[in-house]
Design a protein around this motif. Structure first.
Motif, short mmCIF file in Angstrom:
data_model
loop_
_atom_site.label_atom_id
_atom_site.label_comp_id
_atom_site.label_asym_id
_atom_site.label_seq_id
_atom_site.Cartn_x
_atom_site.Cartn_y
_atom_site.Cartn_z
N GLY A 61 -3.04 16.94 -15.14
CA GLY A 61 -2.87 15.63 -15.76
C GLY A 61 -2.53 14.61 -14.70
N VAL A 62 -3.29 13.53 -14.67
CA VAL A 62 -3.06 12.46 -13.69
C VAL A 62 -2.80 11.16 -14.45
CG1 VAL A 62 -4.02 11.14 -11.77
CG2 VAL A 62 -4.60 13.56 -12.03
N ARG A 63 -1.74 10.48 -14.06
CA ARG A 63 -1.46 9.18 -14.69
C ARG A 63 -1.02 8.18 -13.63
NH1 ARG A 63 3.71 10.97 -18.38
NH2 ARG A 63 4.31 12.65 -17.02
N VAL B 116 -6.32 3.49 -7.96
CA VAL B 116 -7.31 3.79 -8.99
C VAL B 116 -7.71 5.27 -8.94
CG1 VAL B 116 -9.65 3.32 -9.80
CG2 VAL B 116 -8.15 1.42 -9.14
N SER B 117 -8.04 5.75 -7.76
CA SER B 117 -8.50 7.13 -7.62
C SER B 117 -7.32 8.11 -7.66
CB SER B 117 -9.25 7.33 -6.31
OG SER B 117 -9.54 8.71 -6.11
N CYS B 118 -7.52 9.22 -8.34
CA CYS B 118 -6.47 10.24 -8.38
C CYS B 118 -6.35 10.99 -7.06
CB CYS B 118 -6.72 11.21 -9.52
SG CYS B 118 -8.30 12.04 -9.52
N PHE B 119 -7.27 10.77 -6.14
CA PHE B 119 -7.20 11.42 -4.83
C PHE B 119 -6.55 10.53 -3.77
CE2 PHE B 119 -10.57 13.79 -6.94
CZ PHE B 119 -10.22 15.09 -6.63
N ALA B 120 -6.44 9.24 -4.03
CA ALA B 120 -5.89 8.31 -3.04
C ALA B 120 -4.37 8.37 -3.04
CB ALA B 120 -6.36 6.88 -3.34
N ARG B 121 -3.78 8.72 -1.89
CA ARG B 121 -2.33 8.74 -1.69
C ARG B 121 -1.60 9.67 -2.65
NH1 ARG B 121 -0.22 2.96 0.38
NH2 ARG B 121 -1.95 2.49 1.74
N THR B 122 -2.27 10.75 -3.07
CA THR B 122 -1.62 11.77 -3.90
C THR B 122 -1.81 13.13 -3.25
OG1 THR B 122 -3.50 12.45 -5.29
CG2 THR B 122 -2.31 10.45 -5.97
N PRO B 123 -1.04 14.11 -3.69
CA PRO B 123 -1.21 15.47 -3.16
C PRO B 123 -2.28 16.27 -3.89
CG PRO B 123 0.72 15.40 -4.57
CD PRO B 123 0.17 13.99 -4.51
N LEU B 124 -3.10 15.62 -4.72
CA LEU B 124 -4.03 16.35 -5.57
C LEU B 124 -4.98 17.25 -4.77
CD1 LEU B 124 -5.22 17.08 -8.29
CD2 LEU B 124 -6.58 14.97 -8.18
N ILE C 52 1.19 11.82 -10.28
CA ILE C 52 1.35 10.38 -10.48
C ILE C 52 0.57 9.69 -9.37
CG2 ILE C 52 2.97 8.45 -10.60
CD1 ILE C 52 3.37 10.47 -12.86
N LYS C 53 -0.27 8.73 -9.76
CA LYS C 53 -1.05 7.99 -8.76
C LYS C 53 -0.62 6.53 -8.76
CE LYS C 53 -4.89 7.09 -11.89
NZ LYS C 53 -6.14 6.39 -11.88
#
Length: 194
Positions: free
Chosen positions: A54-56, A108-116, A104-105
């Motif tokens: 889940g990404v929000r 816009v992208s769930c890959f930008a600046r997250t540990p995903l 938590i992002k």
């Protein structure tokens, strides 16, 4: 656990509920049954042993919102996307999503600046199946990034929504360039490409 992850993006009240503060896609989501379809997909992904992510999007304060972004800059001074508030809680129609991982992002992208990406690599994930709101913003951005990170990508078309059907269909055509389109009822038949 298989090598597949279902990534559900921004099914939060501020975005998915008609009473949300940035709910431009809520009416389209309601008309398409997007949240019901996403809940169905999450249950099926759990049954299949897929990693459920889940990404929000959310911020603790205005100062965390990137000032260079017209999208986020206009939300400064409002209580939109405030972490810990109703607006960033998962929408009730999603049910209890039982996410294996929550991210938590702040972009816009769930890959930008997250540990995903790191989490997916650590779990030996090779295929990502994406759904969310909005089709033309967060979903399309995630699809492009996942593709460029060398994941095999699919989108659950009926578990996405945009500001209107034309915008959604255009986004799905863009996503089709980078992967497959599925329906929430198709997950069991989804097989890796040979």
């Amino acid at each position: 656990m298989t090598n597949t992850a279902l990534i559900a993006i921004d099914f939060i009240n501020d975005i998915a509920d008609p009473c949300g503060l940035i709910a431009a896609s809520a009416a389209h989501a309601e008309a398409r049954g997007t949240l019901h379809n996403a809940a169905t997909a999450l249950r099926e992904a759990g049954r299949l042993g897929w990693l459920r992510v889940g990404v929000r999007v959310g911020f603790h304060s205005d100062e965390e919102m990137p000032v260079s972004s017209p999208l986020f800059r206009r939300l400064r001074g409002t209580s939109a996307l405030r972490l810990g508030a109703w607006g960033t809680s998962w929408h009730a129609l999603l049910g209890d999503p039982h996410f294996d991982l929550e991210v938590i992002k702040s972009r816009v992208s769930c890959f930008a600046r997250t540990p995903l990406e790191t989490h997916l690599r650590d779990d030996a994930i090779q295929r990502v199946v994406i759904c969310g709101i909005s089709s033309a913003v967060a979903v399309e951005s995630a699809v492009r990034d996942a593709h460029d990170l060398d994941f095999e990508v699919s989108v659950i078309e009926d578990a996405c929504a945009a500001i209107d059907e034309a915008t959604h269909q255009q986004a799905m055509e863009h996503c089709r360039l980078f992967g497959k389109l599925l329906l929430s009822t198709d997950l069991e038949a989804y097989l890796p490409s040979k």
